[in-house]
Motif scaffolding. Sequence first.
Motif, PDB file in Angstrom:
ATOM      1  N   LEU A  34       0.817  -1.209   0.000  1.00 16.00           N
ATOM      2  CA  LEU A  34       0.000   0.000   0.000  1.00 16.00           C
ATOM      3  C   LEU A  34       0.852   1.260   0.000  1.00 16.00           C
ATOM      4  O   LEU A  34       0.401   2.321  -0.450  1.00 16.00           O
TER       5      LEU A  34
ATOM      6  N   GLY B  61      -4.922  -2.397  -4.145  1.00 15.23           N
ATOM      7  CA  GLY B  61      -3.523  -2.188  -4.462  1.00 15.23           C
ATOM      8  C   GLY B  61      -2.547  -3.132  -3.812  1.00 15.23           C
ATOM      9  O   GLY B  61      -1.339  -2.991  -3.996  1.00 15.23           O
TER      10      GLY B  61
ATOM     11  N   ARG C 290      -1.729  -6.553  -6.540  1.00 14.62           N
ATOM     12  CA  ARG C 290      -0.980  -6.213  -7.751  1.00 14.62           C
ATOM     13  C   ARG C 290       0.472  -5.844  -7.465  1.00 14.62           C
ATOM     14  O   ARG C 290       1.296  -5.815  -8.380  1.00 14.62           O
ATOM     15  N   ASN C 291       0.780  -5.572  -6.209  1.00 12.61           N
ATOM     16  CA  ASN C 291       2.157  -5.246  -5.836  1.00 12.61           C
ATOM     17  C   ASN C 291       2.874  -6.394  -5.129  1.00 12.61           C
ATOM     18  O   ASN C 291       4.012  -6.235  -4.688  1.00 12.61           O
TER      19      ASN C 291
END
Length: 212
Positions: free
Chosen positions: A162, A195, A198-199
């Motif tokens: 994040l 988020g 996807r990271n």
Amino acid sequence: MCNIRSLLCALVLALPFSGIAHADIIDSWGAVKTPPPPALKPVTVTDPAHTALLLLDFDTSTCNDNERPDCVASLPHIADLLGRARQANLMTVYSLTSTGTLATVPSVIAAKGDEHVVRSGVDKFLNTDLEEALKSRGIQTVIIAGTVAHGAVLYTASEAALRGFKVVVATDGMSSKEPFGELSTAWILANAPAGVARNVTLTRSSMIGFPQ
């Protein structure tokens, strides 16, 4: 004349008490089928200068055969990963539990003494200088291993994602008292919204490659 809007509101409020049967979320838990483990992907560290290894909460008081045997089983994998990360000159960060010290980190993954150290609860960014320390070194990617999986690993990995870091989780280097804690952590990280997923890349230590 009755106000139609008022009648609709009264009807909605009355529904839970009208005798109509409603499904109970908790009642459905017993029928839940365990999802398959998320896919693990190979990772190549192409930029060691901007990559850090985070070792979270390893402490001999809990990482032992009685308390957390999976943690003990993870140590050879983490030791190998740590050795290769040091050869590639990655920044290494240790986190400590509220009662732990660097002296209580298992000897096979012991700190050399010049690593950055933070102490916090499950989120190692909370009330620590971790983000500042990482960004001062230009770190863009963090590789995470730790215990417990559903504590320090889950919350620190999520918070790192994040905050804009790319996150690599060595799943054979995260442990819980029960295997479900490890699987559920991997599933959440692979499927989390906002988020996180996807990271985050899930892998195993042997699938992480460093420059030769």
